[in-house]
Design an enzyme around this catalytic site. Structure first.
Site, PDB file in Angstrom:
ATOM      1  N   THR A   1       0.832  -1.205   0.000  1.00 19.95           N
ATOM      2  CA  THR A   1       0.000   0.000   0.000  1.00 19.95           C
ATOM      3  C   THR A   1       0.865   1.253   0.000  1.00 19.95           C
ATOM      4  O   THR A   1       0.571   2.228  -0.693  1.00 19.95           O
ATOM      5  CB  THR A   1      -0.931  -0.005   1.225  1.00 19.95           C
ATOM      6  OG1 THR A   1      -1.766  -1.161   1.175  1.00 19.95           O
ATOM      7  CG2 THR A   1      -1.797   1.237   1.262  1.00 19.95           C
TER       8      THR A   1
ATOM      9  N   GLU B   1       0.090  -6.476 -14.601  1.00 14.93           N
ATOM     10  CA  GLU B   1       0.049  -7.814 -15.196  1.00 14.93           C
ATOM     11  C   GLU B   1      -0.838  -8.664 -14.289  1.00 14.93           C
ATOM     12  O   GLU B   1      -0.389  -9.167 -13.258  1.00 14.93           O
ATOM     13  CB  GLU B   1       1.460  -8.413 -15.288  1.00 14.93           C
ATOM     14  CG  GLU B   1       2.382  -7.701 -16.251  1.00 14.93           C
ATOM     15  CD  GLU B   1       2.034  -7.929 -17.711  1.00 14.93           C
ATOM     16  OE1 GLU B   1       1.085  -8.692 -17.995  1.00 14.93           O
ATOM     17  OE2 GLU B   1       2.705  -7.332 -18.569  1.00 14.93           O
TER      18      GLU B   1
ATOM     19  N   GLY C   1       4.134 -20.317 -22.084  1.00  8.62           N
ATOM     20  CA  GLY C   1       5.466 -20.495 -22.633  1.00  8.62           C
ATOM     21  C   GLY C   1       5.892 -19.382 -23.562  1.00  8.62           C
ATOM     22  O   GLY C   1       6.503 -19.625 -24.610  1.00  8.62           O
TER      23      GLY C   1
END
EC number: 1.2.1.3
Length: 542
Positions: free
Chosen positions: A262, A299, A492
């Site tokens: 945070t 991501e 992969g």
């Protein structure tokens, strides 16, 4: 958690982040005699500079006076060693030292920075097997995948060395005589990197190597359940910096939980925050960073699909589906979770898949013959069981697996479920476990639509010999994912391409291609080398 309804956003975010980012294995501190690191079988851990108790803060010197956490091995749930996390005061000190180190690092020419990154890659090469073994021991992935993950960091270092002599912007034609129009790229400054348990080395490596080459300094907070890997990697990198008489704080580390995460998200001194983790936590992180108009690289999750058409080569399909759904015990963000089979090949592929699943060698992840290891935590085992129960309630049939294995550790059977609708709630949900939902489709249009209907947009693949279909799949009405494959699995990815996804996957890009631009700021520069002052667009102001 019902009490959270009355809390402020900041309080609510902190509680959620604590539940997600803090250690999920907060068991009582293990006695020294019971630690794996003290057993002769695991004495190789000390080759990485690890001991029973390890400092979890590095900013040029080692320290840590926060909570002491114990790291556990998922294959047997036995304690490995302990790490002392950072306090908020130590985080503050580390940020200050890291920003001060940037003043030195930013003055070093990019090719010289590339040379340091090259040395980091070489140092990793020397420890690749022992570091890969640690990843296997602490995360739970099989040994060859652990070594392969370190190899990714090495490969990105090699890539970044070349990049160090190629970074630059264009010289653009100016409409004004006697003027030059150029783009100048500069480092953003301090890059905060928060990584997840499933790739405790590679994701840091993607960010670290490229960020360093671009002229940034790094502050890393690894997953609370893989702290030994964070410490071991940092020791390798720190040694390279020290050998070159550079400030160690160029690559700082603060082990910690939600409080540190945070703090990084809210800290205006963190010029770019790269976060890898779940979509839910990523959204909270993104909101905190956006609130301060900061820069973020996300991501997040992936509900990835393989689509198999009637003309597909099934000798490619079956091993691809097994690798992508079973590899890393279903704990890759690129794991195949949905397998869409054309109705003419559905039964054949399912039959062959079930046969292949039953041949997967399950065992200790550090045994070279093992193909499938444990889940990372006991909580993941609970999620696995809950997902199977929901799938059954929604009309699914378990044709392979579906049970917790009777052995030490967090082992579950890799599972195949058929009979569900493409829009079943459980199919639409990313569950980070080895469950494959097999769906039956009739038309190309139907399959493409099903691929795109989930909230995430990370990875996707089709198997076909129809070249027209291939280019429709790659085109604007095809896959909406960041990774769009043909005749290979969803997992992969190579380091030379940009890695990342769309929609709830976050939109970030790491590793290759032009991902380096995320770690730099661009300035458009106009230089007047004449004695006149013409204005753009032909404006006269006299």
């Amino acid at each position: 958690m019902h009490r959270c309804l009355t809390l402020t956003f900041a309080q609510h975010s902190k509680l959620i982040l604590r539940s997600k980012l803090a250690s999920v294995r907060c068991q009582p501190t293990a006695a020294m005699s019971s630690l794996l690191i003290n057993q002769p079988k695991y004495s190789w851990l000390k080759e990485l500079g690890l001991s029973e108790d390890n400092p979890g803060v590095y900013n040029g010197s080692w320290g840590g006076s926060g909570e002491v956490i114990t790291s556990y091995c998922p294959a047997n749930n036995e304690p490995i060693a302990r790490v002392t996390q950072a306090t908020l005061a130590e985080y503050e000190e580390t940020v200050q030292k890291t920003r001060e180190a940037w003043k030195t690092w930013a003055d070093i020419p990019a090719p010289k920075r590339g040379e340091i990154v090259r040395q980091i890659g070489d140092a990793l090469r020397k420890k690749i097997k022992v570091l890969g073994s640690l990843v296997s021991l602490e995360m739970g992935k099989i040994y060859v995948e652990g070594v392969g993950e370190v190899q990714e960091y090495v490969d990105v270092c090699d890539y970044a060395v070349g990049l160090s002599r190629m970074i630059g912007g264009p010289v653009l034609p100016s409409e004004r005589p006697g003027h030059a129009l150029i783009e100048q790229w500069n480092p953003v400054g301090l890059v905060g990197i928060i990584t997840a348990f499933n790739f405790p080395v590679a994701v840091y490596g993607w960010n670290n190597a490229i960020a360093l080459t671009c002229g940034n300094v790094c502050l890393w907070k690894g997953a609370p359940t893989t702290p030994l890997t964070s410490v071991a990697v940092t020791k390798i990198v720190a040694e390279v910096l020290e050998q070159n008489n550079l400030p160690g704080a160029i690559c700082s580390m603060t082990c910690g939980g939600a409080d540190i995460g945070t703090a990084m998200a809210k800290d205006e001194r963190v010029d770019l925050l790269s976060f890898t983790g779940s979509t839910h936590v990523g959204k909270l992180v993104a909101m905190m960073v956006q609130e301060r108009f900061g820069r973020k690289l996300l991501e997040l999750g992936g509900n990835n699909a393989i689509i198999v058409f009637e003309d597909a080569d099934l000798n490619l399909v079956v091993p691809s589906a097994v690798f992508a759904s079973v590899g890393t015990a279903g704990q890759r963000c690129t794991t195949t979770r949905r397998l869409m089979l054309h109705e003419t090949v559905h039964d054949t592929v399912v039959e062959r898949l079930v046969k292949a699943y039953k041949q997967v060698r399950i065992g200790d992840p550090w045994d070279p013959s093992t193909l499938y290891g444990p889940l990372h935590t006991k909580q993941a085992v609970d999620q696995y069981l809950a997902a199977i129960e929901q799938a059954k309630q929604q009309g699914g049939t378990v044709v392979c697996g579906g049970k917790v294995m009777d052995r030490p550790g967090n082992y579950v059977e890799p599972t195949i479920i058929t009979g569900l609708g493409h829009d079943a709630p459980i199919v639409q949900t990313e569950t980070f476990v080895p469950i494959l939902y097999v769906l039956k489709f009739k038309t190309e249009e139907e399959a493409f639509a099903w691929n795109n209907e989930v909230k995430q947009g990370l990875s996707s693949s089709i198997f076909t010999k129809d070249m027209g279909r291939v280019f429709r799949w790659l085109g604007p009405k095809g896959s909406d994912c960041g990774i769009v494959n043909v005749n290979i699995p969803t997992s992969g990815a190579e380091i030379g391409g940009a890695f990342g996804g769309e929609k709830h996957t976050g939109g970030g890009r790491e590793s290759g291609s032009d991902s380096w631009k995320q770690y730099m700021r661009r300035s458009t520069c106009t230089i007047n080398y004449s004695k006149d002052l013409p204005l753009a667009q032909g404006i006269k102001f006299e």
